[in-house]
Motif scaffolding. Structure first.
Motif, PDB file in Angstrom:
ATOM      1  N   THR A 194      88.088 -11.141 -29.014  1.00 10.35           N
ATOM      2  CA  THR A 194      87.404 -11.456 -30.271  1.00 10.35           C
ATOM      3  C   THR A 194      86.150 -10.602 -30.442  1.00 10.35           C
ATOM      4  O   THR A 194      85.916 -10.007 -31.505  1.00 10.35           O
ATOM      5  CB  THR A 194      87.033 -12.943 -30.321  1.00 10.35           C
ATOM      6  OG1 THR A 194      88.225 -13.743 -30.226  1.00 10.35           O
ATOM      7  CG2 THR A 194      86.318 -13.272 -31.617  1.00 10.35           C
ATOM      8  N   VAL A 195      85.344 -10.541 -29.397  1.00  8.58           N
ATOM      9  CA  VAL A 195      84.113  -9.744 -29.452  1.00  8.58           C
ATOM     10  C   VAL A 195      84.440  -8.269 -29.648  1.00  8.58           C
ATOM     11  O   VAL A 195      83.821  -7.579 -30.476  1.00  8.58           O
ATOM     12  CB  VAL A 195      83.284  -9.954 -28.172  1.00  8.58           C
ATOM     13  CG1 VAL A 195      82.102  -8.989 -28.134  1.00  8.58           C
ATOM     14  CG2 VAL A 195      82.802 -11.395 -28.087  1.00  8.58           C
ATOM     15  N   THR A 196      85.427  -7.776 -28.908  1.00  9.61           N
ATOM     16  CA  THR A 196      85.793  -6.361 -29.005  1.00  9.61           C
ATOM     17  C   THR A 196      86.361  -6.030 -30.377  1.00  9.61           C
ATOM     18  O   THR A 196      85.976  -5.034 -31.003  1.00  9.61           O
ATOM     19  CB  THR A 196      86.822  -5.997 -27.923  1.00  9.61           C
ATOM     20  OG1 THR A 196      86.293  -6.320 -26.634  1.00  9.61           O
ATOM     21  CG2 THR A 196      87.154  -4.512 -27.975  1.00  9.61           C
ATOM     22  N   GLY A 197      87.298  -6.854 -30.849  1.00 13.04           N
ATOM     23  CA  GLY A 197      87.919  -6.593 -32.143  1.00 13.04           C
ATOM     24  C   GLY A 197      86.913  -6.603 -33.277  1.00 13.04           C
ATOM     25  O   GLY A 197      86.900  -5.689 -34.118  1.00 13.04           O
ATOM     26  N   CYS A 198      86.064  -7.621 -33.307  1.00 14.30           N
ATOM     27  CA  CYS A 198      85.058  -7.709 -34.374  1.00 14.30           C
ATOM     28  C   CYS A 198      84.048  -6.574 -34.273  1.00 14.30           C
ATOM     29  O   CYS A 198      83.646  -5.993 -35.292  1.00 14.30           O
ATOM     30  CB  CYS A 198      84.346  -9.059 -34.312  1.00 14.30           C
ATOM     31  SG  CYS A 198      85.406 -10.481 -34.693  1.00 14.30           S
ATOM     32  N   GLY A 199      83.633  -6.240 -33.041  1.00 16.36           N
ATOM     33  CA  GLY A 199      82.667  -5.172 -32.860  1.00 16.36           C
ATOM     34  C   GLY A 199      83.203  -3.819 -33.301  1.00 16.36           C
ATOM     35  O   GLY A 199      82.520  -3.065 -34.014  1.00 16.36           O
ATOM     36  N   VAL A 200      84.432  -3.492 -32.899  1.00 14.49           N
ATOM     37  CA  VAL A 200      85.038  -2.212 -33.280  1.00 14.49           C
ATOM     38  C   VAL A 200      85.277  -2.160 -34.785  1.00 14.49           C
ATOM     39  O   VAL A 200      85.093  -1.112 -35.426  1.00 14.49           O
ATOM     40  CB  VAL A 200      86.358  -1.990 -32.507  1.00 14.49           C
ATOM     41  CG1 VAL A 200      87.121  -0.785 -33.052  1.00 14.49           C
ATOM     42  CG2 VAL A 200      86.074  -1.799 -31.026  1.00 14.49           C
ATOM     43  N   PHE A 201      85.680  -3.289 -35.374  1.00 11.39           N
ATOM     44  CA  PHE A 201      85.910  -3.334 -36.816  1.00 11.39           C
ATOM     45  C   PHE A 201      84.622  -3.038 -37.586  1.00 11.39           C
ATOM     46  O   PHE A 201      84.619  -2.243 -38.537  1.00 11.39           O
ATOM     47  CB  PHE A 201      86.448  -4.715 -37.199  1.00 11.39           C
ATOM     48  CG  PHE A 201      86.795  -4.865 -38.650  1.00 11.39           C
ATOM     49  CD1 PHE A 201      88.009  -4.398 -39.136  1.00 11.39           C
ATOM     50  CD2 PHE A 201      85.918  -5.467 -39.541  1.00 11.39           C
ATOM     51  CE1 PHE A 201      88.344  -4.540 -40.479  1.00 11.39           C
ATOM     52  CE2 PHE A 201      86.232  -5.613 -40.878  1.00 11.39           C
ATOM     53  CZ  PHE A 201      87.450  -5.142 -41.350  1.00 11.39           C
ATOM     54  N   ILE A 202      83.526  -3.650 -37.177  1.00 10.52           N
ATOM     55  CA  ILE A 202      82.245  -3.445 -37.872  1.00 10.52           C
ATOM     56  C   ILE A 202      81.741  -2.021 -37.676  1.00 10.52           C
ATOM     57  O   ILE A 202      81.350  -1.337 -38.638  1.00 10.52           O
ATOM     58  CB  ILE A 202      81.214  -4.467 -37.370  1.00 10.52           C
ATOM     59  CG1 ILE A 202      81.624  -5.874 -37.790  1.00 10.52           C
ATOM     60  CG2 ILE A 202      79.822  -4.138 -37.918  1.00 10.52           C
ATOM     61  CD1 ILE A 202      80.774  -6.970 -37.180  1.00 10.52           C
ATOM     62  N   LEU A 203      81.765  -1.534 -36.430  1.00  8.08           N
ATOM     63  CA  LEU A 203      81.276  -0.190 -36.153  1.00  8.08           C
ATOM     64  C   LEU A 203      82.165   0.865 -36.822  1.00  8.08           C
ATOM     65  O   LEU A 203      81.659   1.865 -37.353  1.00  8.08           O
ATOM     66  CB  LEU A 203      81.218   0.044 -34.645  1.00  8.08           C
ATOM     67  CG  LEU A 203      80.185  -0.787 -33.871  1.00  8.08           C
ATOM     68  CD1 LEU A 203      80.295  -0.531 -32.378  1.00  8.08           C
ATOM     69  CD2 LEU A 203      78.778  -0.483 -34.361  1.00  8.08           C
ATOM     70  N   GLY A 204      83.476   0.633 -36.788  1.00  8.34           N
ATOM     71  CA  GLY A 204      84.382   1.572 -37.458  1.00  8.34           C
ATOM     72  C   GLY A 204      84.158   1.607 -38.950  1.00  8.34           C
ATOM     73  O   GLY A 204      84.211   2.675 -39.577  1.00  8.34           O
ATOM     74  N   GLY A 205      83.884   0.442 -39.545  1.00  8.10           N
ATOM     75  CA  GLY A 205      83.610   0.397 -40.978  1.00  8.10           C
ATOM     76  C   GLY A 205      82.328   1.121 -41.346  1.00  8.10           C
ATOM     77  O   GLY A 205      82.275   1.848 -42.353  1.00  8.10           O
ATOM     78  N   LEU A 206      81.288   0.953 -40.531  1.00  7.09           N
ATOM     79  CA  LEU A 206      80.024   1.654 -40.789  1.00  7.09           C
ATOM     80  C   LEU A 206      80.197   3.165 -40.639  1.00  7.09           C
ATOM     81  O   LEU A 206      79.662   3.944 -41.438  1.00  7.09           O
ATOM     82  CB  LEU A 206      78.950   1.145 -39.826  1.00  7.09           C
ATOM     83  CG  LEU A 206      78.517  -0.319 -40.009  1.00  7.09           C
ATOM     84  CD1 LEU A 206      77.545  -0.727 -38.906  1.00  7.09           C
ATOM     85  CD2 LEU A 206      77.892  -0.528 -41.387  1.00  7.09           C
ATOM     86  N   PHE A 207      80.944   3.574 -39.618  1.00  3.15           N
ATOM     87  CA  PHE A 207      81.206   5.002 -39.412  1.00  3.15           C
ATOM     88  C   PHE A 207      81.985   5.585 -40.584  1.00  3.15           C
ATOM     89  O   PHE A 207      81.687   6.688 -41.065  1.00  3.15           O
ATOM     90  CB  PHE A 207      81.985   5.185 -38.102  1.00  3.15           C
ATOM     91  CG  PHE A 207      82.254   6.626 -37.750  1.00  3.15           C
ATOM     92  CD1 PHE A 207      81.285   7.391 -37.125  1.00  3.15           C
ATOM     93  CD2 PHE A 207      83.486   7.208 -38.032  1.00  3.15           C
ATOM     94  CE1 PHE A 207      81.532   8.721 -36.796  1.00  3.15           C
ATOM     95  CE2 PHE A 207      83.744   8.523 -37.705  1.00  3.15           C
ATOM     96  CZ  PHE A 207      82.766   9.285 -37.084  1.00  3.15           C
ATOM     97  N   PHE A 208      82.967   4.841 -41.068  1.00  4.52           N
ATOM     98  CA  PHE A 208      83.779   5.310 -42.193  1.00  4.52           C
ATOM     99  C   PHE A 208      82.920   5.459 -43.444  1.00  4.52           C
ATOM    100  O   PHE A 208      83.039   6.451 -44.176  1.00  4.52           O
ATOM    101  CB  PHE A 208      84.921   4.326 -42.442  1.00  4.52           C
ATOM    102  CG  PHE A 208      85.942   4.801 -43.433  1.00  4.52           C
ATOM    103  CD1 PHE A 208      87.053   5.506 -43.021  1.00  4.52           C
ATOM    104  CD2 PHE A 208      85.791   4.533 -44.790  1.00  4.52           C
ATOM    105  CE1 PHE A 208      88.006   5.941 -43.923  1.00  4.52           C
ATOM    106  CE2 PHE A 208      86.731   4.971 -45.706  1.00  4.52           C
ATOM    107  CZ  PHE A 208      87.827   5.675 -45.272  1.00  4.52           C
ATOM    108  N   ARG A 209      82.070   4.485 -43.716  1.00  6.13           N
ATOM    109  CA  ARG A 209      81.209   4.547 -44.906  1.00  6.13           C
ATOM    110  C   ARG A 209      80.273   5.748 -44.850  1.00  6.13           C
ATOM    111  O   ARG A 209      79.979   6.375 -45.881  1.00  6.13           O
ATOM    112  CB  ARG A 209      80.400   3.267 -45.029  1.00  6.13           C
ATOM    113  CG  ARG A 209      81.216   2.038 -45.423  1.00  6.13           C
ATOM    114  CD  ARG A 209      80.321   0.858 -45.739  1.00  6.13           C
ATOM    115  NE  ARG A 209      79.440   1.146 -46.875  1.00  6.13           N
ATOM    116  CZ  ARG A 209      78.502   0.300 -47.317  1.00  6.13           C
ATOM    117  NH1 ARG A 209      78.327  -0.860 -46.701  1.00  6.13           N
ATOM    118  NH2 ARG A 209      77.756   0.617 -48.338  1.00  6.13           N
ATOM    119  N   TYR A 210      79.793   6.066 -43.657  1.00  8.50           N
ATOM    120  CA  TYR A 210      78.906   7.227 -43.525  1.00  8.50           C
ATOM    121  C   TYR A 210      79.675   8.529 -43.752  1.00  8.50           C
ATOM    122  O   TYR A 210      79.193   9.441 -44.435  1.00  8.50           O
ATOM    123  CB  TYR A 210      78.269   7.214 -42.143  1.00  8.50           C
ATOM    124  CG  TYR A 210      77.415   8.423 -41.863  1.00  8.50           C
ATOM    125  CD1 TYR A 210      76.133   8.529 -42.386  1.00  8.50           C
ATOM    126  CD2 TYR A 210      77.905   9.462 -41.079  1.00  8.50           C
ATOM    127  CE1 TYR A 210      75.345   9.640 -42.141  1.00  8.50           C
ATOM    128  CE2 TYR A 210      77.126  10.586 -40.828  1.00  8.50           C
ATOM    129  CZ  TYR A 210      75.851  10.669 -41.362  1.00  8.50           C
ATOM    130  OH  TYR A 210      75.084  11.783 -41.119  1.00  8.50           O
TER     131      TYR A 210
END
Length: 219
Positions: A194-210
């Motif tokens: 849960t921690v890994t999935g949510c963390g990667v999802f948030i970080l991946g989304g921020l990276f994509f937006r940038y």
């Protein structure tokens, strides 16, 4: 069928204790892996495949990797239905903990889409990213206990740490626990995933937006 022939018939690999069938053992491990790897691999080139939508219309590019996961999920559910039917025939029981599998599918989706956003963004600028990802996923596959058990993993401290840092290890173990032994997945594994999935999802989304600021120009 090929893997079963090689490992079960040629190499005479026996199923782990408590598991009635080696083919089912492989199938249970392959199910979440294929959902994950197919999503990440196809997401890497998805922005280039849909470049007309991204450059010519007001289109939220973030949706493309999500749609890749949803299409992979359809195939996953069909394969899972076959697995449940085969388990019911061979083992003669169906686990009540099957109701937990959609939660694990969702967590795998978060993890895969998060990574998909990262690799899709990189592939726009570095066109060899998808090919490099294919090699990475091959390594990742063999470092995940799919064709073998976690007990057969090397006992060295570095390999044990490598196994524990692999999120797919926890997913594969949960699927096998539910499908083959009718046991409830370990709560600690669920927490890590849960921690890994949510963390990667948030970080991946921020990276994509940038990174998406330059998509229209590069594509």
């Amino acid at each position: 069928i090929v893997w079963t022939f090689v490992f079960s018939r040629c190499l005479h690999v026996a199923p782990p204790p408590g598991v009635p069938s080696y083919p089912l053992f492989i199938f249970a491990g392959m199910l979440p892996w294929i959902l994950f790897s197919d999503t990440v691999q196809r997401s890497a080139s998805s922005l280039l495949d849909q470049s007309n939508l991204i450059t010519k219309t007001v289109f939220p590019a973030e949706i493309v990797p999500v749609s890749v996961f949803l299409s992979s999920l359809v195939s996953h559910i069909l394969a899972l239905a076959l697995m449940i039917a085969a388990t019911g025939v061979v083992v003669n029981r169906i686990s009540v903990f099957l109701v937990l599998l959609p939660v694990y599918m969702f967590l795998v989706g978060l993890f895969a889409v998060g990574l998909g956003w990262v690799f899709a963004s990189l592939h726009v600028y570095l066109r060899d990213t998808a090919q490099m990802l294919s090699v990475l996923l091959t390594f990742w596959f063999w470092l995940t206990p799919i064709m073998f058990t976690e007990d057969q993993f090397p006992k060295a401290a570095w390999s044990h740490l490598l196994l524990r840092m692999n999120p797919m290890f926890y997913v594969v173990r949960a699927y096998r626990s539910v499908l083959l032994t009718s046991n409830m997945p370990r709560p600690a594994d669920f927490a890590v995933l849960t921690v890994t999935g949510c963390g990667v999802f948030i970080l991946g989304g921020l990276f994509f937006r940038y990174m998406k600021r330059g998509f229209a120009d590069v594509l």
